[in-house]
Structures are given as C-alpha cells and as structure tokens.
Write a protein that holds these residues in place. Sequence first.
Motif, PDB file in Angstrom:
ATOM      1  N   THR A  86       0.764  -1.387   0.004  1.00  0.00           N
ATOM      2  CA  THR A  86       0.075   0.036   0.072  1.00  0.00           C
ATOM      3  C   THR A  86       0.919   1.215   0.224  1.00  0.00           C
ATOM      4  O   THR A  86       2.079   1.302   0.402  1.00  0.00           O
ATOM      5  CB  THR A  86      -0.850   0.113   1.098  1.00  0.00           C
ATOM      6  OG1 THR A  86      -0.196   0.479   2.166  1.00  0.00           O
ATOM      7  CG2 THR A  86      -1.657  -1.332   1.533  1.00  0.00           C
ATOM      8  N   ASP A  87       0.359   2.411  -0.478  1.00  0.00           N
ATOM      9  CA  ASP A  87       0.992   3.719  -0.452  1.00  0.00           C
ATOM     10  C   ASP A  87      -0.209   4.759  -0.520  1.00  0.00           C
ATOM     11  O   ASP A  87      -1.242   4.364  -0.858  1.00  0.00           O
ATOM     12  CB  ASP A  87       1.875   3.652  -1.704  1.00  0.00           C
ATOM     13  CG  ASP A  87       2.958   4.956  -1.368  1.00  0.00           C
ATOM     14  OD1 ASP A  87       2.938   5.337  -0.283  1.00  0.00           O
ATOM     15  OD2 ASP A  87       3.899   4.959  -2.286  1.00  0.00           O
ATOM     16  N   GLU A  88       0.359   5.880  -0.234  1.00  0.00           N
ATOM     17  CA  GLU A  88      -0.568   7.146  -0.233  1.00  0.00           C
ATOM     18  C   GLU A  88       0.050   8.250  -0.946  1.00  0.00           C
ATOM     19  O   GLU A  88       1.190   8.489  -1.074  1.00  0.00           O
ATOM     20  CB  GLU A  88      -1.114   7.389   1.190  1.00  0.00           C
ATOM     21  CG  GLU A  88      -0.354   8.384   1.760  1.00  0.00           C
ATOM     22  CD  GLU A  88       1.189   7.889   2.651  1.00  0.00           C
ATOM     23  OE1 GLU A  88       1.791   8.424   2.946  1.00  0.00           O
ATOM     24  OE2 GLU A  88       0.821   6.484   2.737  1.00  0.00           O
ATOM     25  N   ASP A 120       8.551   3.428  -8.611  1.00  0.00           N
ATOM     26  CA  ASP A 120       7.937   4.377  -7.546  1.00  0.00           C
ATOM     27  C   ASP A 120       7.203   5.887  -8.436  1.00  0.00           C
ATOM     28  O   ASP A 120       7.883   6.192  -9.150  1.00  0.00           O
ATOM     29  CB  ASP A 120       8.840   4.865  -6.696  1.00  0.00           C
ATOM     30  CG  ASP A 120       8.463   6.001  -5.393  1.00  0.00           C
ATOM     31  OD1 ASP A 120       7.453   6.167  -5.401  1.00  0.00           O
ATOM     32  OD2 ASP A 120       9.419   6.736  -4.973  1.00  0.00           O
ATOM     33  N   HIS A 170      -5.156   3.156   5.179  1.00  0.00           N
ATOM     34  CA  HIS A 170      -4.250   2.197   4.907  1.00  0.00           C
ATOM     35  C   HIS A 170      -5.096   0.818   5.395  1.00  0.00           C
ATOM     36  O   HIS A 170      -5.178  -0.226   4.593  1.00  0.00           O
ATOM     37  CB  HIS A 170      -2.794   2.297   5.430  1.00  0.00           C
ATOM     38  CG  HIS A 170      -2.090   2.922   4.525  1.00  0.00           C
ATOM     39  ND1 HIS A 170      -1.219   2.662   3.608  1.00  0.00           N
ATOM     40  CD2 HIS A 170      -1.748   4.319   4.567  1.00  0.00           C
ATOM     41  CE1 HIS A 170      -0.530   3.542   3.054  1.00  0.00           C
ATOM     42  NE2 HIS A 170      -1.023   4.716   3.584  1.00  0.00           N
ATOM     43  N   ASP A 190       4.193   1.263   2.994  1.00  0.00           N
ATOM     44  CA  ASP A 190       5.274   2.289   2.718  1.00  0.00           C
ATOM     45  C   ASP A 190       5.110   3.104   3.963  1.00  0.00           C
ATOM     46  O   ASP A 190       4.226   3.910   4.245  1.00  0.00           O
ATOM     47  CB  ASP A 190       5.172   3.108   1.452  1.00  0.00           C
ATOM     48  CG  ASP A 190       6.430   3.728   1.144  1.00  0.00           C
ATOM     49  OD1 ASP A 190       7.626   3.595   1.470  1.00  0.00           O
ATOM     50  OD2 ASP A 190       6.162   5.210   0.702  1.00  0.00           O
ATOM     51  N   GLU A 220       8.346   1.457  -1.821  1.00  0.00           N
ATOM     52  CA  GLU A 220       8.097   1.560  -3.470  1.00  0.00           C
ATOM     53  C   GLU A 220       9.335   1.101  -3.899  1.00  0.00           C
ATOM     54  O   GLU A 220       9.130   0.784  -5.358  1.00  0.00           O
ATOM     55  CB  GLU A 220       7.705   3.101  -3.344  1.00  0.00           C
ATOM     56  CG  GLU A 220       8.645   4.132  -3.447  1.00  0.00           C
ATOM     57  CD  GLU A 220       8.935   4.669  -2.159  1.00  0.00           C
ATOM     58  OE1 GLU A 220       9.877   5.419  -1.837  1.00  0.00           O
ATOM     59  OE2 GLU A 220       8.262   4.178  -1.088  1.00  0.00           O
ATOM     60  N   VAL A 226       4.011  -2.271  -3.770  1.00  0.00           N
ATOM     61  CA  VAL A 226       3.915  -0.907  -3.298  1.00  0.00           C
ATOM     62  C   VAL A 226       4.025   0.288  -4.423  1.00  0.00           C
ATOM     63  O   VAL A 226       3.304   1.104  -4.485  1.00  0.00           O
ATOM     64  CB  VAL A 226       4.851  -0.740  -2.100  1.00  0.00           C
ATOM     65  CG1 VAL A 226       4.841   0.774  -1.706  1.00  0.00           C
ATOM     66  CG2 VAL A 226       4.794  -1.815  -1.300  1.00  0.00           C
ATOM     67  N   SER A 230       1.595   3.100  -5.433  1.00  0.00           N
ATOM     68  CA  SER A 230       1.839   4.593  -5.677  1.00  0.00           C
ATOM     69  C   SER A 230       1.495   5.141  -6.814  1.00  0.00           C
ATOM     70  O   SER A 230       1.147   6.268  -6.861  1.00  0.00           O
ATOM     71  CB  SER A 230       3.711   4.593  -5.282  1.00  0.00           C
ATOM     72  OG  SER A 230       3.950   4.201  -6.546  1.00  0.00           O
TER      73      SER A 230
END
Length: 296
Positions: A86-88, A120, A170, A190, A220, A226, A230
């Motif tokens: 996961t990423d934000e 990334d 998340h 991340d 990432e 990840v 992203s």
Amino acid sequence: METITLSPLPEEIQAFVQHYQNYRMPSKNPYIAYFFKAPGATISIYTSGKVVLQGSKAEIFAQALGYQQKIQTVTNAGQDFPLIGTDEVGNGSYFGGLAVVACLVTPDQHARLRSLGVGDSKTLDDRKIRTLAPILKQEIQHQALLLAPKKYNQVIASGYNAVSVKVALHNQAIFLLLQQGVQAEKIIIDAFTTQKNYERYVQAETNQVTQAVTLEEKAEGKYLAVAVSSIIARDLFLQNLEDLSQELGYSLPSGAGSQSDKVASQLLKAYGIQALDYSAKLHFKNTEKAKKMIER
C-alpha cells in the motif's frame, strides 16, 4: 543538493514551460527566460537554451526535458510470493484529497510490470503516471480509496490527526482488498510513521486486519506491489485535483508552496472559506497565509 545541467530541444523547453506553468515565478536575472520553483526543485531556463535544475527532486523534473533518469530497479528479493503493498498520495499537498491504494501482486505478474516500466510514482512524471494507471487498474487486483478534502476536514475535526487518518485509510484499503478473497503471504505499507504508532492507532478502527502488517521505509523501491499502489494513488489524486479545478474554475496546484497560498487567497476572495473547506486541507498553514494575503 543535486544539480543537473541540460541543453534540451526548443520544443522540449516549450512543452515543459506549458506543463509546469503553475510553478513559474519571476526572476530578476536578465539571462533567465523562465524560472520555476517546484516541490523539491528549482528550474532555471536561460535565454541561451541551457537549463539548470537544482534540488532533491531535480532528476524527476529533468526527465521531462529528455534527461535519462537513473531508475531504481525493484528486485525479486523478498517478493517471490503473493504480496499486498500500500501507498498514499496527497498527504503533502494543500489542495486535493488523500488517496490510498492497496494492491495484490503475484510473482507471475513481475515480468509484465517491469516491461511497463513500473517504479515508484515519485520517479515518474505525471504523463507517465496517467498512461500507466489505467493499465494497472485493469490488470492488478486493488482497492483504491480517496478521502475528499471536505470529508478529510470533517475527519480531522472529529479528532483524527494527520497520522491516524492515514492509518485508518491504509487499514481500510487492506481490509477491503482481503474481503475480495485475495490471499497474500505478506502485507507491506510504505512507512509514514513507526510500527508502534501504526499499531496503536489501528486499534481504534472498526475493521481489523488479522494478518500481520509491516511498515517499511522506501518500500516503493523494494516491492512491485507498493510501486503499483503508488502509481494508482498518484493518478487518483491528480484526477481529484483536476475535477476540483474544473468545478471551482481555478487551477489548483499540487504541493503546499507559495502558489498554493496565492490560489487559496483567490478562492477566499471569490467564494469564501467554504471553497477551501471543499478543496483543501484546512489545517495546513496555507489557510492562515491565504487569509493574511487578503487582509493586506
């Protein structure tokens, strides 16, 4: 601080000027035709055609001018099994919402992702992001969440803080992805806070992920799952920023610099504080700066 000097083609310079117009600033140097102050970089385009980029993210912006970027290679190490990452995106931007994405990537998808140039999102320009995201959303099982600015402000006002709101998103993205029936041997976030903080805040959430969740810095660049998250999250954030810009009739910039202050003050004059409540994260310092600008 990294410095990159280039001599791009005239058409590349014009395309860059048009694409990054929101970051353009005045310059007292008579030899500088265009000057930009972007998040993590300053860009000086001289009348001679030479371009000088400086800052921690100089390499990212240089890519739009033909610079051959040093892409960080995501290896197979530590991801030879089904993995959720996961990423934000949007956490550092005054305007726009907060996008969080969880993806499941399996080893049989690695070659395809690398052939697409997945990396990334911070190392890819927005044009590449917008091209890749629809393909990834079609091919990769994922769960995307967007906390719109107005809802974000309500959540912050209810007692969440900038960290706990990300923990909640998340956790929810992972929970909903697992609800789709996916199975992963490992779940990686991340890292945006410490493992201890995450585990403390997540206890307050209604939906609990029973599987172990690990926060890892610079994930990432280590895990394709990840990296995919992203990219999709960046695309979701950019689309939200575009939609808000069209609705309000103002071009809303990404980031939290002086351009955001300027646009925020314009929105305050035109529509009042409700426009910022609808389009921006009110607890950022930009809100007070914008108010002071219209008081002068």
